[in-house]
Design an enzyme around this catalytic site. Structure first.
Site, PDB file in Angstrom:
ATOM      1  N   PRO A  24       0.785  -1.238   0.000  1.00 32.19           N
ATOM      2  CA  PRO A  24       0.000   0.000   0.000  1.00 32.19           C
ATOM      3  C   PRO A  24       0.815   1.285   0.000  1.00 32.19           C
ATOM      4  O   PRO A  24       1.887   1.343   0.592  1.00 32.19           O
ATOM      5  CB  PRO A  24      -0.836  -0.119   1.282  1.00 32.19           C
ATOM      6  CG  PRO A  24      -0.121  -1.088   2.141  1.00 32.19           C
ATOM      7  CD  PRO A  24       0.541  -2.060   1.186  1.00 32.19           C
ATOM      8  N   ASN A  25       0.264   2.272  -0.732  1.00 31.53           N
ATOM      9  CA  ASN A  25       0.809   3.638  -0.799  1.00 31.53           C
ATOM     10  C   ASN A  25       2.070   3.751  -1.645  1.00 31.53           C
ATOM     11  O   ASN A  25       2.526   4.863  -1.911  1.00 31.53           O
ATOM     12  CB  ASN A  25       1.078   4.188   0.610  1.00 31.53           C
ATOM     13  CG  ASN A  25      -0.153   4.144   1.480  1.00 31.53           C
ATOM     14  OD1 ASN A  25      -1.202   4.680   1.096  1.00 31.53           O
ATOM     15  ND2 ASN A  25      -0.079   3.441   2.597  1.00 31.53           N
ATOM     16  N   ARG A  32       5.464  11.014  -2.370  1.00 40.93           N
ATOM     17  CA  ARG A  32       5.132  10.560  -1.014  1.00 40.93           C
ATOM     18  C   ARG A  32       6.342  10.729  -0.087  1.00 40.93           C
ATOM     19  O   ARG A  32       7.361  10.063  -0.264  1.00 40.93           O
ATOM     20  CB  ARG A  32       4.720   9.084  -1.021  1.00 40.93           C
ATOM     21  CG  ARG A  32       4.422   8.541   0.352  1.00 40.93           C
ATOM     22  CD  ARG A  32       4.345   7.029   0.367  1.00 40.93           C
ATOM     23  NE  ARG A  32       4.103   6.563   1.732  1.00 40.93           N
ATOM     24  CZ  ARG A  32       4.283   5.301   2.123  1.00 40.93           C
ATOM     25  NH1 ARG A  32       4.709   4.400   1.276  1.00 40.93           N
ATOM     26  NH2 ARG A  32       4.038   4.965   3.377  1.00 40.93           N
ATOM     27  N   TYR A  37      11.243   8.431   1.461  1.00 40.05           N
ATOM     28  CA  TYR A  37      11.165   7.425   0.404  1.00 40.05           C
ATOM     29  C   TYR A  37      11.871   7.836  -0.882  1.00 40.05           C
ATOM     30  O   TYR A  37      11.887   7.077  -1.860  1.00 40.05           O
ATOM     31  CB  TYR A  37       9.697   7.095   0.116  1.00 40.05           C
ATOM     32  CG  TYR A  37       8.981   6.546   1.314  1.00 40.05           C
ATOM     33  CD1 TYR A  37       8.017   7.301   1.986  1.00 40.05           C
ATOM     34  CD2 TYR A  37       9.289   5.297   1.818  1.00 40.05           C
ATOM     35  CE1 TYR A  37       7.380   6.812   3.114  1.00 40.05           C
ATOM     36  CE2 TYR A  37       8.658   4.783   2.946  1.00 40.05           C
ATOM     37  CZ  TYR A  37       7.706   5.552   3.585  1.00 40.05           C
ATOM     38  OH  TYR A  37       7.083   5.051   4.705  1.00 40.05           O
ATOM     39  N   ASN A  86       7.974  -5.721  -1.319  1.00 38.48           N
ATOM     40  CA  ASN A  86       7.924  -4.601  -0.376  1.00 38.48           C
ATOM     41  C   ASN A  86       6.485  -4.566   0.128  1.00 38.48           C
ATOM     42  O   ASN A  86       5.629  -3.962  -0.492  1.00 38.48           O
ATOM     43  CB  ASN A  86       8.295  -3.280  -1.029  1.00 38.48           C
ATOM     44  CG  ASN A  86       8.309  -2.147  -0.009  1.00 38.48           C
ATOM     45  OD1 ASN A  86       7.776  -2.268   1.092  1.00 38.48           O
ATOM     46  ND2 ASN A  86       8.917  -1.039  -0.385  1.00 38.48           N
ATOM     47  N   ALA A  89       3.215  -1.181   4.666  1.00 37.24           N
ATOM     48  CA  ALA A  89       2.630  -1.236   6.017  1.00 37.24           C
ATOM     49  C   ALA A  89       2.124  -2.630   6.387  1.00 37.24           C
ATOM     50  O   ALA A  89       2.103  -2.992   7.573  1.00 37.24           O
ATOM     51  CB  ALA A  89       1.507  -0.221   6.128  1.00 37.24           C
ATOM     52  N   ASP A  99       1.251 -15.898   6.020  1.00 40.39           N
ATOM     53  CA  ASP A  99       0.858 -17.296   5.799  1.00 40.39           C
ATOM     54  C   ASP A  99       0.929 -17.657   4.318  1.00 40.39           C
ATOM     55  O   ASP A  99       1.318 -18.767   3.956  1.00 40.39           O
ATOM     56  CB  ASP A  99      -0.569 -17.535   6.336  1.00 40.39           C
ATOM     57  CG  ASP A  99      -0.610 -17.563   7.857  1.00 40.39           C
ATOM     58  OD1 ASP A  99      -1.712 -17.436   8.424  1.00 40.39           O
ATOM     59  OD2 ASP A  99       0.477 -17.674   8.474  1.00 40.39           O
ATOM     60  N   GLU A 110      12.807  -9.518   0.907  1.00 40.78           N
ATOM     61  CA  GLU A 110      11.974  -8.421   1.421  1.00 40.78           C
ATOM     62  C   GLU A 110      12.741  -7.116   1.234  1.00 40.78           C
ATOM     63  O   GLU A 110      13.911  -7.024   1.598  1.00 40.78           O
ATOM     64  CB  GLU A 110      11.671  -8.654   2.902  1.00 40.78           C
ATOM     65  CG  GLU A 110      10.846  -7.570   3.563  1.00 40.78           C
ATOM     66  CD  GLU A 110      10.685  -7.784   5.077  1.00 40.78           C
ATOM     67  OE1 GLU A 110      10.012  -6.969   5.718  1.00 40.78           O
ATOM     68  OE2 GLU A 110      11.262  -8.773   5.612  1.00 40.78           O
ATOM     69  N   HIS A 112      12.637  -2.814   1.691  1.00 43.38           N
ATOM     70  CA  HIS A 112      12.057  -1.563   2.178  1.00 43.38           C
ATOM     71  C   HIS A 112      12.932  -0.424   1.675  1.00 43.38           C
ATOM     72  O   HIS A 112      14.153  -0.483   1.814  1.00 43.38           O
ATOM     73  CB  HIS A 112      12.009  -1.540   3.704  1.00 43.38           C
ATOM     74  CG  HIS A 112      11.121  -2.595   4.284  1.00 43.38           C
ATOM     75  ND1 HIS A 112       9.753  -2.489   4.319  1.00 43.38           N
ATOM     76  CD2 HIS A 112      11.419  -3.794   4.829  1.00 43.38           C
ATOM     77  CE1 HIS A 112       9.245  -3.569   4.881  1.00 43.38           C
ATOM     78  NE2 HIS A 112      10.241  -4.380   5.195  1.00 43.38           N
ATOM     79  N   LEU A 113      12.319   0.607   1.116  1.00 46.08           N
ATOM     80  CA  LEU A 113      13.098   1.759   0.633  1.00 46.08           C
ATOM     81  C   LEU A 113      13.834   2.424   1.790  1.00 46.08           C
ATOM     82  O   LEU A 113      14.988   2.808   1.673  1.00 46.08           O
ATOM     83  CB  LEU A 113      12.157   2.758  -0.043  1.00 46.08           C
ATOM     84  CG  LEU A 113      11.453   2.238  -1.298  1.00 46.08           C
ATOM     85  CD1 LEU A 113      10.090   2.873  -1.458  1.00 46.08           C
ATOM     86  CD2 LEU A 113      12.317   2.516  -2.510  1.00 46.08           C
ATOM     87  N   SER A 114      13.130   2.576   2.921  1.00 46.05           N
ATOM     88  CA  SER A 114      13.718   3.231   4.094  1.00 46.05           C
ATOM     89  C   SER A 114      14.302   2.184   5.039  1.00 46.05           C
ATOM     90  O   SER A 114      13.937   1.013   4.969  1.00 46.05           O
ATOM     91  CB  SER A 114      12.631   4.022   4.841  1.00 46.05           C
ATOM     92  OG  SER A 114      11.653   3.116   5.365  1.00 46.05           O
ATOM     93  N   ARG A 119      13.400   4.032  12.149  1.00 42.42           N
ATOM     94  CA  ARG A 119      12.164   4.833  12.171  1.00 42.42           C
ATOM     95  C   ARG A 119      11.384   4.570  13.461  1.00 42.42           C
ATOM     96  O   ARG A 119      11.872   3.908  14.363  1.00 42.42           O
ATOM     97  CB  ARG A 119      11.345   4.510  10.928  1.00 42.42           C
ATOM     98  CG  ARG A 119      12.149   4.808   9.645  1.00 42.42           C
ATOM     99  CD  ARG A 119      11.328   4.606   8.420  1.00 42.42           C
ATOM    100  NE  ARG A 119      10.124   5.412   8.447  1.00 42.42           N
ATOM    101  CZ  ARG A 119       9.105   5.219   7.604  1.00 42.42           C
ATOM    102  NH1 ARG A 119       9.175   4.243   6.717  1.00 42.42           N
ATOM    103  NH2 ARG A 119       8.027   5.971   7.663  1.00 42.42           N
TER     104      ARG A 119
END
Ligand code: DHK
Length: 160
Positions: A24-25, A32, A37, A86, A89, A99, A110, A112-114, A119
């Site tokens: 999401p997002n 954003r 990001y 990614n 959230a 699952d 996996e 994550h940009l950040s 954080r």
């Protein structure tokens, strides 16, 4: 130790696409929270994934819907050689997505940009990381390129 993957299986695996799934997002990347990001758009990230994969096929998708993401993971279980994800959230909330990922037998990277560990505490504990082959966080869009390169080069430390 897991028996060595026969050559035919490795060849077959390399003929299957790499699924790159985004949560999401992330469709708002570019505008954003650029200080967190960056300014690279999702379309630009998709382009760099295809470029890094070279002749390997990439299926690149984004959804703000948990159900849709789980549907694509189910699709990947039957069709993909590896998953780059990614979860955004959903990393911290979705046991259902976890699952689904548990059913995938190939490498899961996996991204994550950040750097989620730098954080707020709500971003510190990803449900996905314990079952991922590798986790890349904090490299921005370059994290996706590193993930694709690792999969194309084949083999992981964990044998997954
Ligand atoms: C993206 C998000 O949307 C956040 O919910 C995560 C992740 C971090 C990222 O850094 O790519 O916490």
């Amino acid at each position: 130790m897991k028996p060595a993957t026969p050559r035919s299986a490795r060849r077959n695996a390399s003929e299957r696409p790499i699924y790159v799934l985004n949560g999401p997002n992330l469709n708002r990347l570019g505008t954003r929270e650029p200080d967190i990001y960056g300014t690279t758009t999702l379309a630009e990230i998709e382009a760099l994934c295809h470029k890094e994969a070279g002749s390997r096929a990439v299926v690149f998708r984004q959804s703000n819907s948990e159900a849709e993401l789980i549907g694509w993971i189910h699709e990947a279980i039957d069709a993909a050689c590896a998953i780059v994800i990614n979860p955004a959230a959903f990393s911290f909330t979705s046991i259902a997505m976890l699952d689904a990922l548990k059913m995938f037998e190939g490498p899961i990277v996996e991204v994550h940009l950040s750097n989620i560990h730098r954080r707020e505490a709500i971003y510190h504990h990803s449900l996905v990381s314990p079952i991922a082959t590798a986790v890349i966080a904090g490299l921005g869009a370059r994290g996706y390129r590193a993930a694709i390169r690792a999969i194309v080069e084949g083999g992981t430390a964990t044998g997954r």
